[in-house]
Design a protein around this motif. Structure first.
Motif, PDB file in Angstrom:
ATOM      1  N   UNK A  41       0.826  -1.206   0.000  1.00 27.41           N
ATOM      2  CA  UNK A  41       0.000   0.000   0.000  1.00 27.41           C
ATOM      3  C   UNK A  41       0.861   1.257   0.000  1.00 27.41           C
ATOM      4  N   UNK A  42       1.982   1.228   0.709  1.00 26.22           N
ATOM      5  CA  UNK A  42       2.893   2.368   0.730  1.00 26.22           C
ATOM      6  C   UNK A  42       3.454   2.643  -0.673  1.00 26.22           C
ATOM      7  N   UNK A  43       3.815   1.580  -1.391  1.00 24.83           N
ATOM      8  CA  UNK A  43       4.340   1.736  -2.756  1.00 24.83           C
ATOM      9  C   UNK A  43       3.252   2.293  -3.679  1.00 24.83           C
ATOM     10  N   UNK A  44       2.027   1.770  -3.564  1.00 27.99           N
ATOM     11  CA  UNK A  44       0.909   2.276  -4.372  1.00 27.99           C
ATOM     12  C   UNK A  44       0.695   3.755  -4.070  1.00 27.99           C
ATOM     13  N   UNK A  45       0.698   4.121  -2.797  1.00 27.13           N
ATOM     14  CA  UNK A  45       0.500   5.524  -2.428  1.00 27.13           C
ATOM     15  C   UNK A  45       1.609   6.423  -2.967  1.00 27.13           C
ATOM     16  N   UNK A  46       2.827   5.908  -3.038  1.00 32.71           N
ATOM     17  CA  UNK A  46       3.923   6.678  -3.637  1.00 32.71           C
ATOM     18  C   UNK A  46       3.668   6.905  -5.124  1.00 32.71           C
ATOM     19  N   UNK A  47       3.154   5.895  -5.793  1.00 31.77           N
ATOM     20  CA  UNK A  47       2.823   6.035  -7.219  1.00 31.77           C
ATOM     21  C   UNK A  47       1.722   7.077  -7.414  1.00 31.77           C
ATOM     22  N   UNK A  48       0.808   7.173  -6.453  1.00 26.04           N
ATOM     23  CA  UNK A  48      -0.315   8.092  -6.572  1.00 26.04           C
ATOM     24  C   UNK A  48      -0.033   9.491  -6.028  1.00 26.04           C
ATOM     25  N   UNK A  49       1.061   9.649  -5.333  1.00 30.98           N
ATOM     26  CA  UNK A  49       1.349  10.956  -4.722  1.00 30.98           C
ATOM     27  C   UNK A  49       1.821  11.957  -5.784  1.00 30.98           C
ATOM     28  N   UNK A  50       1.547  13.211  -5.494  1.00 30.34           N
ATOM     29  CA  UNK A  50       1.966  14.278  -6.400  1.00 30.34           C
ATOM     30  C   UNK A  50       3.493  14.358  -6.377  1.00 30.34           C
ATOM     31  N   UNK A  51       4.062  14.458  -7.560  1.00 30.23           N
ATOM     32  CA  UNK A  51       5.509  14.541  -7.678  1.00 30.23           C
ATOM     33  C   UNK A  51       5.965  15.951  -7.374  1.00 30.23           C
ATOM     34  N   UNK A  52       7.024  16.079  -6.601  1.00 30.54           N
ATOM     35  CA  UNK A  52       7.586  17.403  -6.343  1.00 30.54           C
ATOM     36  C   UNK A  52       8.623  17.680  -7.426  1.00 30.54           C
ATOM     37  N   UNK A  53       8.601  18.887  -7.919  1.00 27.03           N
ATOM     38  CA  UNK A  53       9.491  19.241  -9.034  1.00 27.03           C
ATOM     39  C   UNK A  53      10.785  19.803  -8.519  1.00 27.03           C
TER      40      UNK A  53
END
Length: 159
Positions: free
Chosen positions: A147-159
């Motif tokens: 779930x942590x990995x999935x949430x990382x995939x779904x999190x907004x990327x910081x530029x």
């Protein structure tokens, strides 16, 4: 992706992101019924982060608007995704990330089908079977590491 691990696709082809969708006055008016369309679904999933690269699924051409089908009146959403290589070990994780994003974003009335574009992955049938099985998806989401990995995939990327 753990530090020191070898990338399966070290030099992926990067595609141009599509422009932002322009909203019409009727789409912004809350008093007018506006059915959900393919582009709205695509907009939900296009910015999902790839688990191996600092790129979105759209930038890797894993998801495309033409592979999104929605039948709003039938409460059905179908998304085909195309892994960047035929033996991608991240295919199930990518599919799960797409499915979770849609489950979290759409009303409960929708049946969500996420599957690999036919003929694009060596384990297409097995991955599709996992993604279509509600119990397997629920079990995967009970695994805190996954779930942590999935949430990382779904999190907004910081530029």
């Amino acid at each position: 992706m753990s530090a020191g691990s070898r990338l399966e696709n070290a030099n992926p082809v990067i595609f141009q992101r599509s422009g932002e969708r322009l909203l019409t006055a009727s789409e912004e008016d809350e008093d007018i019924h506006d059915p959900i369309d393919d582009r709205e679904i695509f907009d939900l999933i296009r910015s999902i982060n790839d688990p191996e690269h600092p790129l979105s699924l759209e930038e890797l051409n894993v998801v495309e608007q033409v592979r999104v089908k929605i039948l709003d009146e039938e409460n059905s959403v179908s998304v085909e995704f195309t892994p960047t290589i035929p033996h991608c070990s991240m295919a199930t994780l990518i599919g799960l990330s797409i499915k979770v994003k849609l489950l979290r974003s759409l009303p409960d009335r929708f049946k969500i089908d996420v599957h690999i574009t036919p003929g694009t992955h060596a384990s297409e049938e097995a991955v599709n079977k996992q993604l279509a099985d509600k119990e397997r998806v629920a079990a995967a989401l009970e695994n805190s590491s996954l779930l942590e990995v999935v949430n990382q995939c779904l999190s907004a990327r910081t530029v």
